[in-house]
Design a protein around this motif. Structure first.
Motif, PDB file in Angstrom:
ATOM      1  N   HIS A  14       0.788  -1.229   0.000  1.00 19.02           N
ATOM      2  CA  HIS A  14       0.000   0.000   0.000  1.00 19.02           C
ATOM      3  C   HIS A  14       0.823   1.284   0.000  1.00 19.02           C
ATOM      4  O   HIS A  14       0.254   2.366  -0.202  1.00 19.02           O
ATOM      5  N   SER A 158      -3.882   4.332  -0.441  1.00 18.99           N
ATOM      6  CA  SER A 158      -3.085   3.188  -0.889  1.00 18.99           C
ATOM      7  C   SER A 158      -2.596   3.400  -2.316  1.00 18.99           C
ATOM      8  O   SER A 158      -3.333   3.881  -3.191  1.00 18.99           O
ATOM      9  N   GLN A 160      -2.264   1.238  -4.370  1.00 15.89           N
ATOM     10  CA  GLN A 160      -3.054   0.380  -5.251  1.00 15.89           C
ATOM     11  C   GLN A 160      -4.109   1.180  -6.015  1.00 15.89           C
ATOM     12  O   GLN A 160      -4.564   0.764  -7.080  1.00 15.89           O
TER      13      GLN A 160
END
Length: 291
Positions: A14, A158, A160
């Motif tokens: 993350h 994060s 991501q």
């Protein structure tokens, strides 16, 4: 190990992680004893918000950001604590790290604002843009000196969710990226916790709305030794300050290396330079260099 496998994996996945109670109450105690000498306590600020000492710290969003070195050596020492250096070395994948930023950041609840947009810090910390290569990574490391709850915690997103953004989008407008603001998380943690986040992680500060509240954080940042284009403080510029001399004189070989001292057996070290450095920093232990 200062970081568990789970903490390290969260950081890898993350781009950030909070390690609760990274420093124990006993380890944090010297710094906390020194803290009121530098900034008002939450109680002092709540009782006398207009006093000169208090008002100066909230006259702007960054006025409570106090650059190192400080006169209080326990706070200086915490910035290069060897357990912290070990954790930073773990996430940077090298023991050869450099501290390029160290500040004490005091924030207080009230009408003053700390709110920021989601952003990356590289524009005032690097000549270049963050690299995907771990050999050139950098990491911010915030040590919580008091309990940090949702009212004052740094917000992080994060990686991501942001890996597709271009680096020229270093400051994200809320109207253009409402989905990322909806995905942000609060990096809460009790006193002694450590927040780590990498240079490619979007984050922001928020206002402290609760009256009488305060947040005290040691804000440090580290880079790999190879990332010479990354910086914030120029430690040599502070070289004449007595608090710098005292900080260096009390530092271990590992801590001095993080501050930029060349390692033992480096060509810089000769009998003459060893003697002169010893005179410049009275009390410094250079035995590791003399061996």
């Amino acid at each position: 190990m200062p970081l568990s496998d789970a903490h390290l994996q969260h950081y890898r996945d993350h781009g950030w992680v909070v390690v609760p109670h990274f420093f124990s109450a006993q380890e944090l105690a010297p710094a906390l004893t020194a803290l009121p000498e530098v900034v008002p306590t939450a109680e002092e600020f709540a009782e006398h918000p207009d006093c000169e000492r208090c008002a100066a710290l909230v006259s702007g969003p960054f006025e409570g950001l106090l650059n190192y070195p400080l006169a209080q050596q326990p706070l200086n020492a915490l910035a290069v604590d060897e357990k912290l250096l070990s954790a930073v070395g773990t996430v940077l994948r090298t023991p050869d790290v450099r501290i390029y930023q160290a500040c004490l950041w005091a924030k207080y609840g009230g009408p003053h604002t700390y709110d920021q947009r989601l952003h990356l810090d590289y524009r005032n910390q690097s000549l270049l843009v963050p690299s995907e290569d771990p050999a050139f990574h950098q990491v911010n490391a915030f040590v919580y000196l008091n309990d940090v709850d949702d009212d004052s915690a740094t917000r992080v997103v994060s990686r991501q969710h942001t890996s597709g953004l271009a680096y020229d989008e270093a400051d994200l407008d809320r109207a253009r990226h409402p989905e990322l603001y909806a995905l942000e998380q609060s990096a809460v943690g009790p006193a002694g916790s450590l927040l780590l986040f990498e240079a490619r992680t979007y984050h922001r500060a928020v206002d402290i709305t609760r009256p009488g509240a305060a947040r005290f954080v040691l804000n440090t940042a580290f880079r790999t030794a190879q990332a010479e284009w990354v910086g914030y403080h120029a430690w040599p510029f502070r070289g004449k300050r007595p608090e710098w001399v005292a900080w260096v004189a009390r530092s271990s070989p590992a801590q001095l290396r993080a501050l930029g001292f060349p390692p033992p057996h480096h060509p810089y070290w000769t009998p003459d330079t060893l003697r002169a450095v010893g005179l410049r920093y009275p009390g410094i232990d250079l035995s590791a260099w003399e061996a």
